[in-house]
Scaffold this motif. Structure first.
Motif, PDB file in Angstrom:
ATOM      1  N   ASP A 169      46.157 148.371  84.871  1.00 52.67           N
ATOM      2  CA  ASP A 169      45.412 149.515  83.969  1.00 52.67           C
ATOM      3  C   ASP A 169      45.035 149.035  82.840  1.00 52.67           C
ATOM      4  O   ASP A 169      45.582 148.242  82.033  1.00 52.67           O
ATOM      5  CB  ASP A 169      46.467 150.461  83.707  1.00 52.67           C
ATOM      6  CG  ASP A 169      46.747 151.716  84.761  1.00 52.67           C
ATOM      7  OD1 ASP A 169      46.044 151.601  85.649  1.00 52.67           O
ATOM      8  OD2 ASP A 169      47.837 152.264  84.750  1.00 52.67           O
ATOM      9  N   HIS A 227      42.530 146.793  90.142  1.00 53.74           N
ATOM     10  CA  HIS A 227      42.787 147.056  91.498  1.00 53.74           C
ATOM     11  C   HIS A 227      42.172 147.913  92.395  1.00 53.74           C
ATOM     12  O   HIS A 227      42.054 147.903  93.368  1.00 53.74           O
ATOM     13  CB  HIS A 227      44.126 146.838  91.624  1.00 53.74           C
ATOM     14  CG  HIS A 227      45.062 145.820  91.092  1.00 53.74           C
ATOM     15  ND1 HIS A 227      44.824 144.584  91.407  1.00 53.74           N
ATOM     16  CD2 HIS A 227      46.030 145.969  90.015  1.00 53.74           C
ATOM     17  CE1 HIS A 227      45.581 143.633  90.632  1.00 53.74           C
ATOM     18  NE2 HIS A 227      46.231 144.499  89.708  1.00 53.74           N
ATOM     19  N   HIS A 228      41.547 149.022  91.415  1.00 52.10           N
ATOM     20  CA  HIS A 228      40.870 150.244  92.183  1.00 52.10           C
ATOM     21  C   HIS A 228      39.470 150.296  91.603  1.00 52.10           C
ATOM     22  O   HIS A 228      38.689 151.257  92.535  1.00 52.10           O
ATOM     23  CB  HIS A 228      42.039 151.311  91.981  1.00 52.10           C
ATOM     24  CG  HIS A 228      43.265 151.176  92.253  1.00 52.10           C
ATOM     25  ND1 HIS A 228      43.519 151.072  93.605  1.00 52.10           N
ATOM     26  CD2 HIS A 228      44.175 151.277  91.486  1.00 52.10           C
ATOM     27  CE1 HIS A 228      44.988 151.117  93.682  1.00 52.10           C
ATOM     28  NE2 HIS A 228      45.473 150.880  92.237  1.00 52.10           N
ATOM     29  N   ASN A 229      39.172 149.723  90.684  1.00 58.53           N
ATOM     30  CA  ASN A 229      37.779 149.988  90.020  1.00 58.53           C
ATOM     31  C   ASN A 229      37.260 148.671  89.798  1.00 58.53           C
ATOM     32  O   ASN A 229      37.507 148.056  89.026  1.00 58.53           O
ATOM     33  CB  ASN A 229      37.955 150.810  88.760  1.00 58.53           C
ATOM     34  CG  ASN A 229      36.701 151.159  88.105  1.00 58.53           C
ATOM     35  OD1 ASN A 229      35.656 150.480  88.117  1.00 58.53           O
ATOM     36  ND2 ASN A 229      36.766 152.472  87.549  1.00 58.53           N
ATOM     37  N   SER A 230      36.107 148.485  90.549  1.00 54.01           N
ATOM     38  CA  SER A 230      35.301 147.025  90.503  1.00 54.01           C
ATOM     39  C   SER A 230      34.573 146.762  89.175  1.00 54.01           C
ATOM     40  O   SER A 230      34.655 145.906  88.717  1.00 54.01           O
ATOM     41  CB  SER A 230      34.385 146.730  91.906  1.00 54.01           C
ATOM     42  OG  SER A 230      33.531 147.695  91.864  1.00 54.01           O
ATOM     43  N   GLN A 231      34.034 148.006  88.620  1.00 51.22           N
ATOM     44  CA  GLN A 231      33.193 147.792  87.346  1.00 51.22           C
ATOM     45  C   GLN A 231      34.361 147.471  86.322  1.00 51.22           C
ATOM     46  O   GLN A 231      33.974 146.746  85.365  1.00 51.22           O
ATOM     47  CB  GLN A 231      32.678 149.107  87.088  1.00 51.22           C
ATOM     48  CG  GLN A 231      31.413 149.503  88.118  1.00 51.22           C
ATOM     49  CD  GLN A 231      30.683 150.485  87.590  1.00 51.22           C
ATOM     50  OE1 GLN A 231      31.156 151.343  86.780  1.00 51.22           O
ATOM     51  NE2 GLN A 231      29.318 150.518  88.050  1.00 51.22           N
ATOM     52  N   VAL A 232      35.520 147.963  86.266  1.00 49.70           N
ATOM     53  CA  VAL A 232      36.736 147.634  85.273  1.00 49.70           C
ATOM     54  C   VAL A 232      36.998 146.171  85.349  1.00 49.70           C
ATOM     55  O   VAL A 232      37.129 145.561  84.512  1.00 49.70           O
ATOM     56  CB  VAL A 232      37.574 148.605  85.227  1.00 49.70           C
ATOM     57  CG1 VAL A 232      38.996 148.149  84.441  1.00 49.70           C
ATOM     58  CG2 VAL A 232      37.143 149.987  84.788  1.00 49.70           C
ATOM     59  N   GLY A 277      40.509 152.564  83.382  1.00 53.37           N
ATOM     60  CA  GLY A 277      40.543 152.400  84.713  1.00 53.37           C
ATOM     61  C   GLY A 277      41.573 151.288  85.290  1.00 53.37           C
ATOM     62  O   GLY A 277      42.131 150.757  84.496  1.00 53.37           O
ATOM     63  N   ASN A 278      41.667 150.938  86.613  1.00 50.49           N
ATOM     64  CA  ASN A 278      42.503 149.799  86.980  1.00 50.49           C
ATOM     65  C   ASN A 278      41.867 148.807  87.610  1.00 50.49           C
ATOM     66  O   ASN A 278      40.754 149.213  88.588  1.00 50.49           O
ATOM     67  CB  ASN A 278      43.660 150.501  87.776  1.00 50.49           C
ATOM     68  CG  ASN A 278      44.511 149.607  88.377  1.00 50.49           C
ATOM     69  OD1 ASN A 278      44.487 148.629  89.191  1.00 50.49           O
ATOM     70  ND2 ASN A 278      45.946 149.802  87.837  1.00 50.49           N
TER      71      ASN A 278
END
Length: 166
Positions: A66, A13-18, A10-11
């Motif tokens: 990413d 900036h777009h996925n808080s878990q990552v 994931g990214n």
């Protein structure tokens, strides 16, 4: 030995878990050129000098932030180097400009293979040549009142470019 990364997580900036996972674990970081975004196979070196290979679909464009998992379970975060953009602002143009001039401008930029995108009444053009060369190409089209500016891309804008291919 080269670290191979082919599992996309994931990214940040777009996925808080990552993003949280990246904060918890040590990560390898690699800085890539914008030209690497569409490649399916990328060989580079991390900021620490470790050789890495990224394997991904050519249909997926890399973005800064990413995160991939390597075969040895390490995290690899991608940073794309900023590039300067030429910005054409159409908000000040006279309504009497012939649409054919703007269509021709688009044709000229595409024919020279400049990656472009249109957002919020502006055309963003990736600089792949010197400023003066691109400015001359645009000025040769003679669109009265066309404003030429320069900017650095902002991650928040998430500008995706298309390019012309034969």
């Amino acid at each position: 030995m080269t670290e191979i990364a082919q599992i996309y997580l994931g990214n940040i900036h777009h996925n808080s878990q990552v993003a949280k996972q990246v904060l918890r674990e040590a990560c390898l970081e690699v800085s890539l050129n914008q030209s690497d975004r569409a490649k399916g196979r990328i060989h580079a070196h991390t900021d620490e000098g470790i050789a890495v290979g990224i394997i991904k679909s050519r249909d997926r464009l890399l973005q800064s932030g990413d995160v991939f998992q390597t075969d040895s379970k390490k995290l690899l975060i991608v940073r794309l180097q900023d590039i300067e953009l030429l910005v054409l602002d159409f908000s000040t143009l006279d309504n009497k400009i012939a649409p054919s001039k703007l269509v021709y401008l688009g044709h000229v930029l595409g024919n020279h293979h400049y990656p472009v995108t249109i957002q919020d009444g502006k055309i963003y053009v990736q600089l792949t040549t010197e400023r003066k060369i691109l400015e001359q190409i645009i000025n040769d089209v003679k669109v009265p009142g066309l404003q030429i500016e320069y900017a650095m891309p902002n991650i928040a804008h998430n500008i995706e470019f298309t390019s012309h291919n034969h």
